[in-house]
Design a protein around this motif. Structure first.
Motif, PDB file in Angstrom:
ATOM      1  N   ASN A  10       0.839  -1.208   0.000  1.00 54.26           N
ATOM      2  CA  ASN A  10       0.000   0.000   0.000  1.00 54.26           C
ATOM      3  C   ASN A  10       0.870   1.252   0.000  1.00 54.26           C
ATOM      4  O   ASN A  10       0.392   2.340  -0.304  1.00 54.26           O
ATOM      5  CB  ASN A  10      -0.967   0.021   1.195  1.00 54.26           C
ATOM      6  CG  ASN A  10      -2.086  -0.994   1.030  1.00 54.26           C
ATOM      7  OD1 ASN A  10      -2.069  -1.797   0.092  1.00 54.26           O
ATOM      8  ND2 ASN A  10      -3.043  -0.971   1.941  1.00 54.26           N
ATOM      9  N   GLY A  71       0.619  11.814  -9.985  1.00 55.94           N
ATOM     10  CA  GLY A  71       0.337  10.815  -8.951  1.00 55.94           C
ATOM     11  C   GLY A  71      -0.950  11.117  -8.216  1.00 55.94           C
ATOM     12  O   GLY A  71      -1.684  12.061  -8.562  1.00 55.94           O
ATOM     13  N   GLY A  72      -1.188  10.310  -7.185  1.00 57.03           N
ATOM     14  CA  GLY A  72      -2.428  10.445  -6.428  1.00 57.03           C
ATOM     15  C   GLY A  72      -2.561  11.818  -5.787  1.00 57.03           C
ATOM     16  O   GLY A  72      -3.621  12.458  -5.852  1.00 57.03           O
ATOM     17  N   THR A  73      -1.493  12.303  -5.191  1.00 57.82           N
ATOM     18  CA  THR A  73      -1.559  13.577  -4.472  1.00 57.82           C
ATOM     19  C   THR A  73      -1.925  14.726  -5.414  1.00 57.82           C
ATOM     20  O   THR A  73      -2.779  15.551  -5.095  1.00 57.82           O
ATOM     21  CB  THR A  73      -0.201  13.853  -3.781  1.00 57.82           C
ATOM     22  OG1 THR A  73       0.072  12.755  -2.907  1.00 57.82           O
ATOM     23  CG2 THR A  73      -0.227  15.146  -2.998  1.00 57.82           C
ATOM     24  N   ILE A  76      -5.586  14.497  -6.443  1.00 62.42           N
ATOM     25  CA  ILE A  76      -6.467  14.931  -5.355  1.00 62.42           C
ATOM     26  C   ILE A  76      -6.494  16.458  -5.284  1.00 62.42           C
ATOM     27  O   ILE A  76      -7.556  17.074  -5.162  1.00 62.42           O
ATOM     28  CB  ILE A  76      -5.971  14.302  -4.028  1.00 62.42           C
ATOM     29  CG1 ILE A  76      -6.293  12.805  -4.024  1.00 62.42           C
ATOM     30  CG2 ILE A  76      -6.559  15.014  -2.801  1.00 62.42           C
ATOM     31  CD1 ILE A  76      -5.574  11.997  -2.956  1.00 62.42           C
ATOM     32  N   HIS A 100      -6.489   9.910   3.549  1.00 60.15           N
ATOM     33  CA  HIS A 100      -5.034  10.011   3.399  1.00 60.15           C
ATOM     34  C   HIS A 100      -4.620  11.471   3.615  1.00 60.15           C
ATOM     35  O   HIS A 100      -5.413  12.390   3.383  1.00 60.15           O
ATOM     36  CB  HIS A 100      -4.653   9.550   1.986  1.00 60.15           C
ATOM     37  CG  HIS A 100      -3.182   9.558   1.728  1.00 60.15           C
ATOM     38  ND1 HIS A 100      -2.528  10.643   1.191  1.00 60.15           N
ATOM     39  CD2 HIS A 100      -2.238   8.612   1.931  1.00 60.15           C
ATOM     40  CE1 HIS A 100      -1.239  10.373   1.083  1.00 60.15           C
ATOM     41  NE2 HIS A 100      -1.037   9.145   1.525  1.00 60.15           N
ATOM     42  N   MET A 147     -12.665   8.584   0.463  1.00 58.10           N
ATOM     43  CA  MET A 147     -11.837   7.551  -0.160  1.00 58.10           C
ATOM     44  C   MET A 147     -12.657   6.298  -0.454  1.00 58.10           C
ATOM     45  O   MET A 147     -13.782   6.154   0.039  1.00 58.10           O
ATOM     46  CB  MET A 147     -10.638   7.237   0.714  1.00 58.10           C
ATOM     47  CG  MET A 147     -10.962   6.592   2.030  1.00 58.10           C
ATOM     48  SD  MET A 147      -9.662   6.842   3.303  1.00 58.10           S
ATOM     49  CE  MET A 147      -8.147   6.596   2.414  1.00 58.10           C
ATOM     50  N   ASP A 176     -11.182   9.274  -3.672  1.00 58.47           N
ATOM     51  CA  ASP A 176      -9.761   8.913  -3.652  1.00 58.47           C
ATOM     52  C   ASP A 176      -9.712   7.388  -3.739  1.00 58.47           C
ATOM     53  O   ASP A 176      -9.866   6.688  -2.736  1.00 58.47           O
ATOM     54  CB  ASP A 176      -9.118   9.431  -2.367  1.00 58.47           C
ATOM     55  CG  ASP A 176      -7.695   8.918  -2.184  1.00 58.47           C
ATOM     56  OD1 ASP A 176      -7.212   8.172  -3.051  1.00 58.47           O
ATOM     57  OD2 ASP A 176      -7.074   9.264  -1.164  1.00 58.47           O
ATOM     58  N   SER A 199      -3.397   6.328  -8.872  1.00 57.25           N
ATOM     59  CA  SER A 199      -1.941   6.491  -8.818  1.00 57.25           C
ATOM     60  C   SER A 199      -1.265   5.256  -9.405  1.00 57.25           C
ATOM     61  O   SER A 199      -1.518   4.129  -8.953  1.00 57.25           O
ATOM     62  CB  SER A 199      -1.544   6.669  -7.347  1.00 57.25           C
ATOM     63  OG  SER A 199      -0.144   6.670  -7.223  1.00 57.25           O
ATOM     64  N   HIS A 201       1.791   4.018  -9.267  1.00 58.12           N
ATOM     65  CA  HIS A 201       2.718   3.164  -8.508  1.00 58.12           C
ATOM     66  C   HIS A 201       2.029   2.271  -7.488  1.00 58.12           C
ATOM     67  O   HIS A 201       2.678   1.440  -6.866  1.00 58.12           O
ATOM     68  CB  HIS A 201       3.829   4.003  -7.861  1.00 58.12           C
ATOM     69  CG  HIS A 201       3.432   4.809  -6.662  1.00 58.12           C
ATOM     70  ND1 HIS A 201       3.754   4.427  -5.384  1.00 58.12           N
ATOM     71  CD2 HIS A 201       2.758   5.982  -6.543  1.00 58.12           C
ATOM     72  CE1 HIS A 201       3.299   5.352  -4.523  1.00 58.12           C
ATOM     73  NE2 HIS A 201       2.699   6.289  -5.215  1.00 58.12           N
ATOM     74  N   LYS A 202       0.706   2.433  -7.353  1.00 55.21           N
ATOM     75  CA  LYS A 202      -0.027   1.551  -6.427  1.00 55.21           C
ATOM     76  C   LYS A 202      -0.521   0.304  -7.143  1.00 55.21           C
ATOM     77  O   LYS A 202      -1.029  -0.609  -6.501  1.00 55.21           O
ATOM     78  CB  LYS A 202      -1.203   2.284  -5.788  1.00 55.21           C
ATOM     79  CG  LYS A 202      -0.852   3.583  -5.101  1.00 55.21           C
ATOM     80  CD  LYS A 202      -0.072   3.413  -3.811  1.00 55.21           C
ATOM     81  CE  LYS A 202       0.056   4.762  -3.105  1.00 55.21           C
ATOM     82  NZ  LYS A 202       0.838   4.715  -1.890  1.00 55.21           N
TER      83      LYS A 202
HETATM   84  N1  PLP Z   1      -4.507   8.455  -1.349  1.00 52.55           N
HETATM   85  C1  PLP Z   1      -4.295   7.281  -0.744  1.00 52.55           C
HETATM   86  C2  PLP Z   1      -5.454   6.541  -0.163  1.00 52.55           C
HETATM   87  C3  PLP Z   1      -3.002   6.767  -0.662  1.00 52.55           C
HETATM   88  O1  PLP Z   1      -2.792   5.598  -0.050  1.00 52.55           O
HETATM   89  C4  PLP Z   1      -1.933   7.511  -1.233  1.00 52.55           C
HETATM   90  C5  PLP Z   1      -0.535   7.015  -1.121  1.00 52.55           C
HETATM   91  O2  PLP Z   1      -0.199   6.306  -0.205  1.00 52.55           O
HETATM   92  C6  PLP Z   1      -2.210   8.729  -1.870  1.00 52.55           C
HETATM   93  C7  PLP Z   1      -3.512   9.166  -1.903  1.00 52.55           C
HETATM   94  C8  PLP Z   1      -1.112   9.534  -2.511  1.00 52.55           C
HETATM   95  O3  PLP Z   1      -0.712   8.939  -3.719  1.00 52.55           O
HETATM   96  P1  PLP Z   1       0.710   9.311  -4.396  1.00 52.55           P
HETATM   97  O4  PLP Z   1       1.759   8.630  -3.588  1.00 52.55           O
HETATM   98  O5  PLP Z   1       0.626   8.746  -5.773  1.00 52.55           O
HETATM   99  O6  PLP Z   1       0.820  10.781  -4.394  1.00 52.55           O
END
Ligand code: PLP
Length: 386
Positions: A10, A71-73, A76, A100, A147, A176, A199, A201-202
């Motif tokens: 994770n 990426g995820g951040t 978001i 997160h 999420m 998310d 994201s 890389h997940k």
């Molecule tokens: N949201 C969740 C639920 C996550 O677990 C993560 C990363 O651990 C993120 C957002 C952020 O993703 P990224 O690392 O691609 O920025």
């Protein structure tokens, strides 16, 4: 590096060989700018658009609804800030207590900036109560952001129900889904969410890659302002190799998801059941809730997670905890705290997150070592108390 048992999926996943094999030729030879008119540039453009189709297919979207990000951040931030910026008169946001830090800290900023942020609590198993959401929606609610799968416990929120409530009241919903895309089937046609973050890389793609799903006709403003890339929603020359790698990972995830769910789920269950049976002080966090199949968060009452992680790491086992060590005091994670878990239990919460690269032998090795680690730390604890 010596043999590593990697149960920290994770945090990030190992890239598939196919991902790396697709990226290397792009880095070496396919370096043209996809915005260039010449043939070389247009070849690169084609690769980006194939990846867009692959990413869209993973979630049932159309390619035009995918915005590539880092990426995820970033996804978001684009979703939340982008929607708020486009709906200026509305200043109310609803989120949950277990998000997160990307969502959580952004919502903290929004509060500082004068937005009204409502935070939905969870029950003792980490579950969201959708009716509470319905009660908190207001005429000036600009956005709901929750999420799908919790990164620490794996607990799943009832996203279809949340989306139905938001759609009925005409409020945009951002999900998310960073921990669920690529692991669980998600279909944006069947579930009327407005935006969804993912994201690369997940799900065994490269780091520094991600996407935001933006439903057609959503009012949203770019947050990285520059060129007209990504249909003017995200300026900047595309990370082509990364995008191509994520596309390959998305295609593989779609193809293998069902088989991986069965295999990884069996490994997770084996790990969890054995730990709980052999270690009397262990408690599964969120054990009463529906959870994603690759994650288990087991708390070892009376112990500190960091001490367990250090001993696991010494044995080549990678796991993690959600606790943050600040100024010498070890706080239980905000997720575990929001669930109302007794801190003496919550402090010892360890997350094991698996992938299809793991084996039953690895699970058995962790199950063999954990009782020894717990016994060792308990004896140190009782010696220091005595
Ligand atoms: N949201 C969740 C639920 C996550 O677990 C993560 C990363 O651990 C993120 C957002 C952020 O993703 P990224 O690392 O691609 O920025």
């Amino acid at each position: 590096m010596d043999r590593v048992i990697y149960f920290d999926n994770n945090a990030t996943t190992r890239p598939l060989d196919a991902v790396i094999e697709a990226m290397v030729p792009i880095l070496r030879d396919g370096y043209a700018n996809p915005s260039s008119i010449h043939q070389f540039g247009q070849q690169t453009r084609h690769r980006v658009e194939v990846a867009r189709e692959q990413t869209a297919a993973l979630i049932g979207a159309s390619a035009r609804e995918i915005v590539f990000t880092s990426g995820g951040t970033e996804s978001i931030n684009l979703a939340i800030r982008g929607v708020l910026s486009a709906s200026r008169e509305k200043r109310h946001v609803i989120t949950s207590a277990v998000e997160h830090s990307a969502v959580r800290n952004l919502c903290g900023r929004l509060t500082d900036e004068g937005f009204a942020v409502d935070v939905l609590g969870v029950d003792g198993s980490g579950r969201l109560v959708p009716n509470e959401l319905a009660d908190r929606l207001r005429p000036d609610t600009a956005l709901v952001s929750v999420m799908h799968a919790n990164n620490e416990t794996g607990v799943l929120f009832p996203i279809a129900r949340v989306a139905a409530i938001c759609a009925e009241r005409g409020v945009p919903l951002h999900v998310d889904a960073v921990q669920s895309v690529g692991k669980l089937p998600i279909d944006v046609q069947a579930c009327p969410m407005t935006l969804m973050s993912l994201s690369g890389h997940k799900f065994h793609g490269p780091k520094g890659t991600g996407a935001l799903y933006v439903r057609r006709r959503t009012r949203i403003d770019a947050q990285i302002v520059g060129g007209s890339q990504e249909r003017e929603l995200r300026g900047g020359t595309e990370h082509v190799a990364g995008i191509v790698g994520m596309g390959v990972a998305a295609e593989a995830a779609e193809r293998d998801m069902a088989a991986h769910a069965v295999a990884v789920g069996a490994l997770r269950d084996r790990l969890e059941q054995r730990l709980v049976t052999t270690i009397g002080t262990s408690v599964v966090m969120g054990g009463g809730a529906e959870r994603i199949y690759n994650t288990t968060n087991v708390a070892f009452a009376g112990l500190e997670a960091e001490a367990i992680l250090i001993l696991l790491s010494g044995a080549g086992i990678c796991a993690s905890s959600g606790s943050a060590c600040s100024s010498g005091s070890l706080e239980p994670s905000h997720v575990i705290a929001a669930m109302g878990v007794d801190p003496r239990i919550g402090h010892g919460a360890i997350r094991f997150s698996l992938s299809h690269f793991n084996s039953a032998d690895e699970v058995d090795e962790v199950c063999r070592l954990m009782p020894q680690i717990v016994a060792r730390l308990e004896s140190i604890g009782s010696a220091s108390r005595g």
